[in-house]
Motif scaffolding. Structure first.
Motif, PDB file in Angstrom:
ATOM      1  N   ILE A 137      15.051 -19.414  17.200  1.00 17.79           N
ATOM      2  CA  ILE A 137      15.331 -20.805  16.846  1.00 17.79           C
ATOM      3  C   ILE A 137      16.562 -21.317  17.585  1.00 17.79           C
ATOM      4  O   ILE A 137      16.579 -22.443  18.089  1.00 17.79           O
ATOM      5  CB  ILE A 137      15.498 -20.949  15.326  1.00 17.79           C
ATOM      6  CG1 ILE A 137      14.146 -20.800  14.629  1.00 17.79           C
ATOM      7  CG2 ILE A 137      16.115 -22.303  14.963  1.00 17.79           C
ATOM      8  CD1 ILE A 137      14.221 -20.741  13.124  1.00 17.79           C
ATOM      9  N   TYR A 138      17.603 -20.495  17.684  1.00 19.83           N
ATOM     10  CA  TYR A 138      18.805 -20.925  18.400  1.00 19.83           C
ATOM     11  C   TYR A 138      18.460 -21.260  19.854  1.00 19.83           C
ATOM     12  O   TYR A 138      18.884 -22.303  20.383  1.00 19.83           O
ATOM     13  CB  TYR A 138      19.879 -19.828  18.382  1.00 19.83           C
ATOM     14  CG  TYR A 138      20.294 -19.354  17.004  1.00 19.83           C
ATOM     15  CD1 TYR A 138      20.161 -20.162  15.878  1.00 19.83           C
ATOM     16  CD2 TYR A 138      20.823 -18.073  16.824  1.00 19.83           C
ATOM     17  CE1 TYR A 138      20.541 -19.716  14.616  1.00 19.83           C
ATOM     18  CE2 TYR A 138      21.202 -17.619  15.571  1.00 19.83           C
ATOM     19  CZ  TYR A 138      21.052 -18.436  14.471  1.00 19.83           C
ATOM     20  OH  TYR A 138      21.425 -17.988  13.230  1.00 19.83           O
ATOM     21  N   GLU A 139      17.705 -20.380  20.506  1.00 24.87           N
ATOM     22  CA  GLU A 139      17.314 -20.621  21.902  1.00 24.87           C
ATOM     23  C   GLU A 139      16.447 -21.863  22.021  1.00 24.87           C
ATOM     24  O   GLU A 139      16.632 -22.688  22.927  1.00 24.87           O
ATOM     25  CB  GLU A 139      16.565 -19.405  22.449  1.00 24.87           C
ATOM     26  CG  GLU A 139      17.417 -18.167  22.656  1.00 24.87           C
ATOM     27  CD  GLU A 139      16.614 -17.033  23.257  1.00 24.87           C
ATOM     28  OE1 GLU A 139      15.467 -17.271  23.693  1.00 24.87           O
ATOM     29  OE2 GLU A 139      17.122 -15.899  23.297  1.00 24.87           O
ATOM     30  N   ARG A 357      23.518 -23.789  12.044  1.00 28.58           N
ATOM     31  CA  ARG A 357      24.727 -24.443  12.550  1.00 28.58           C
ATOM     32  C   ARG A 357      25.628 -23.440  13.257  1.00 28.58           C
ATOM     33  O   ARG A 357      26.138 -23.696  14.362  1.00 28.58           O
ATOM     34  CB  ARG A 357      25.450 -25.104  11.382  1.00 28.58           C
ATOM     35  CG  ARG A 357      26.687 -25.929  11.804  1.00 28.58           C
ATOM     36  CD  ARG A 357      27.995 -25.204  11.585  1.00 28.58           C
ATOM     37  NE  ARG A 357      29.159 -26.007  11.880  1.00 28.58           N
ATOM     38  CZ  ARG A 357      29.883 -26.649  10.974  1.00 28.58           C
ATOM     39  NH1 ARG A 357      29.561 -26.563   9.697  1.00 28.58           N
ATOM     40  NH2 ARG A 357      30.947 -27.348  11.359  1.00 28.58           N
ATOM     41  N   LYS A 358      25.822 -22.267  12.669  1.00 29.93           N
ATOM     42  CA  LYS A 358      26.661 -21.245  13.289  1.00 29.93           C
ATOM     43  C   LYS A 358      26.065 -20.737  14.599  1.00 29.93           C
ATOM     44  O   LYS A 358      26.796 -20.371  15.521  1.00 29.93           O
ATOM     45  CB  LYS A 358      26.858 -20.073  12.316  1.00 29.93           C
ATOM     46  CG  LYS A 358      27.742 -20.388  11.122  1.00 29.93           C
ATOM     47  CD  LYS A 358      27.846 -19.184  10.182  1.00 29.93           C
ATOM     48  CE  LYS A 358      28.753 -19.488   8.998  1.00 29.93           C
ATOM     49  NZ  LYS A 358      28.822 -18.336   8.054  1.00 29.93           N
ATOM     50  N   GLY A 359      24.729 -20.748  14.661  1.00 28.25           N
ATOM     51  CA  GLY A 359      24.065 -20.216  15.845  1.00 28.25           C
ATOM     52  C   GLY A 359      24.065 -21.140  17.044  1.00 28.25           C
ATOM     53  O   GLY A 359      23.942 -20.663  18.185  1.00 28.25           O
ATOM     54  N   VAL A 360      24.202 -22.444  16.806  1.00 27.66           N
ATOM     55  CA  VAL A 360      24.071 -23.375  17.946  1.00 27.66           C
ATOM     56  C   VAL A 360      25.261 -24.288  18.158  1.00 27.66           C
ATOM     57  O   VAL A 360      25.426 -24.860  19.252  1.00 27.66           O
ATOM     58  CB  VAL A 360      22.798 -24.239  17.808  1.00 27.66           C
ATOM     59  CG1 VAL A 360      21.558 -23.389  17.788  1.00 27.66           C
ATOM     60  CG2 VAL A 360      22.861 -25.142  16.577  1.00 27.66           C
ATOM     61  N   VAL A 361      26.098 -24.493  17.150  1.00 24.48           N
ATOM     62  CA  VAL A 361      27.215 -25.450  17.289  1.00 24.48           C
ATOM     63  C   VAL A 361      28.523 -24.696  17.512  1.00 24.48           C
ATOM     64  O   VAL A 361      28.853 -23.780  16.761  1.00 24.48           O
ATOM     65  CB  VAL A 361      27.327 -26.338  16.030  1.00 24.48           C
ATOM     66  CG1 VAL A 361      28.522 -27.281  16.180  1.00 24.48           C
ATOM     67  CG2 VAL A 361      26.052 -27.149  15.839  1.00 24.48           C
TER      68      VAL A 361
END
Length: 361
Positions: A137-139, A357-361
């Motif tokens: 999902i992050y990718e 949020r932690k994974g992408v921001v």
């Protein structure tokens, strides 16, 4: 590792079975909103119809519509939008023998190898390991931020928690939200949190019930209605943070569709269900990734109008669809209703939003 969209493998229409197949058969709609007998109903998958010897793809499809020839193009049309006399495809085969071909495996990985006949934990449940799902999902979201359109479908649980609400607001600010679908409750409780720091009368951080807190959500609706609109209420400075606040500030479109349970409702809530469906459909048409969280009815509704593919600049690409809920019943209900391409995650949605949020921001 950067995200790469899978390649679509179109049907090999030069094969004899497609070359020798007849053209699709059309019959006129007998009246407005009524399809002819033996109409063909569309699915979530790419569907092709042979017209004058050419196989035409329905580029903007959805489930449970009829296939209509309009201005030389095949379109998926809701029954209620069908006009008397329009040419509707009839025939209920999907293998090309009637000029109708449903291509369900266009994104299949050719190198995935054979699956074992017997193996454990092939379903998606609370026991499933979701670490790889999160990384994927992050990718995906990083890719879609620049190259696609990310649509979120949210239930009110996403606004009940301080950290989840802040996390989603951060996703909006960072450009990971291109549209939002919800009901009256999500927007109401998010605005209540920004206005009175409660959701359904409970402090959004401590969960402590406030005195007369059961008035808070309807007091919020009343204040918004007095201001004339949600945007005007936010511009007045009475709300300074939150999900809807960030959507308004960053011009992210949102559609709120009502139900018979609604209080108020907020001024923007669609009371006419079909007008609301059309507004939802307008955002779904643009979406290349859809993430649904803790809203069973909105999730099923969105799933029913979302195909498994999208044509972007002439290229067929997949539409990624996730359903996130703490209830296995809720995520399985969508698949049972025909959205077979959905990826399900059984977890607390507040935790899910914070992790994303932690994974992408």
């Amino acid at each position: 590792m950067s995200f790469v969209l899978p390649v679509y493998h179109a049907p090999q229409f030069d094969q004899a079975r497609f070359q020798n197949a007849p053209d699709a058969v059309f019959a006129p709609a007998p009246r407005d909103g009524v399809a002819p007998e033996q109409y063909h109903a569309t699915s979530i998958f790419p569907e092709y119809f042979k017209v004058d010897g050419r196989w035409l793809l329905v580029e903007d499809s959805r489930m449970d519509c009829v296939a209509v020839l309009r201005d030389g193009k095949m379109e998926a049309v809701e029954f209620r939008n069908l006009k008397e006399g329009e040419p509707v495809v009839v025939g209920r085969t999907e293998d090309g023998s009637q000029g109708i071909y449903v291509h369900a495996d266009g994104f299949e990985d050719e190198d995935k190898g054979e699956q074992e006949t017997f193996s454990f934990r092939q379903g998606r449940s609370r026991e499933t390991a979701y670490s790889m799902d999160y990384d994927s999902i992050y990718e995906l979201l990083r890719h879609e931020k620049e190259h696609g359109r990310i649509l979120w479908v949210m239930g009110p649980a996403c606004a009940f928690d301080h950290d989840a609400r802040d996390a989603f607001a951060a996703l909006v600010r960072a450009g990971y939200v291109h549209g939002l679908l919800a009901g009256n409750a999500l927007a109401t409780h998010d605005l209540e949190a920004g206005y009175l720091r409660t959701a359904l009368g409970q402090d959004i951080y401590t969960q402590r019930s406030m005195p007369n807190g059961h008035y808070n959500h309807i007091d919020t609706i009343n204040a918004v209605r007095l201001a004339g609109s949600t945007a005007a209420f936010i511009q007045s400075g009475q709300v300074k943070d939150g999900i809807i606040y960030e959507c308004v500030k960053h011009d992210v479109p949102y559609v709120l569709v009502g139900s018979v349970r609604d209080d108020g409702p907020l001024p923007e809530v669609y009371g006419n269900v079909y007008a609301g469906q059309d507004a939802m459909r307008a955002l779904v048409r643009q979406a290349t990734t859809v993430i649904c969280m803790a809203s069973t009815l909105h999730t099923v509704a969105t799933g029913n109008m979302t195909p498994s593919y999208r044509v972007v600049d002439g290229v067929v690409r997949p539409v990624y669809f996730y359903s996130v809920d703490i209830s296995e019943f809720a995520v399985n209900k969508l698949r049972d209703r025909g959205s077979l391409s959905v990826r399900t995650i059984v977890t607390n949605v507040q935790d899910f939003v914070v992790n994303v949020r932690k994974g992408v921001v």
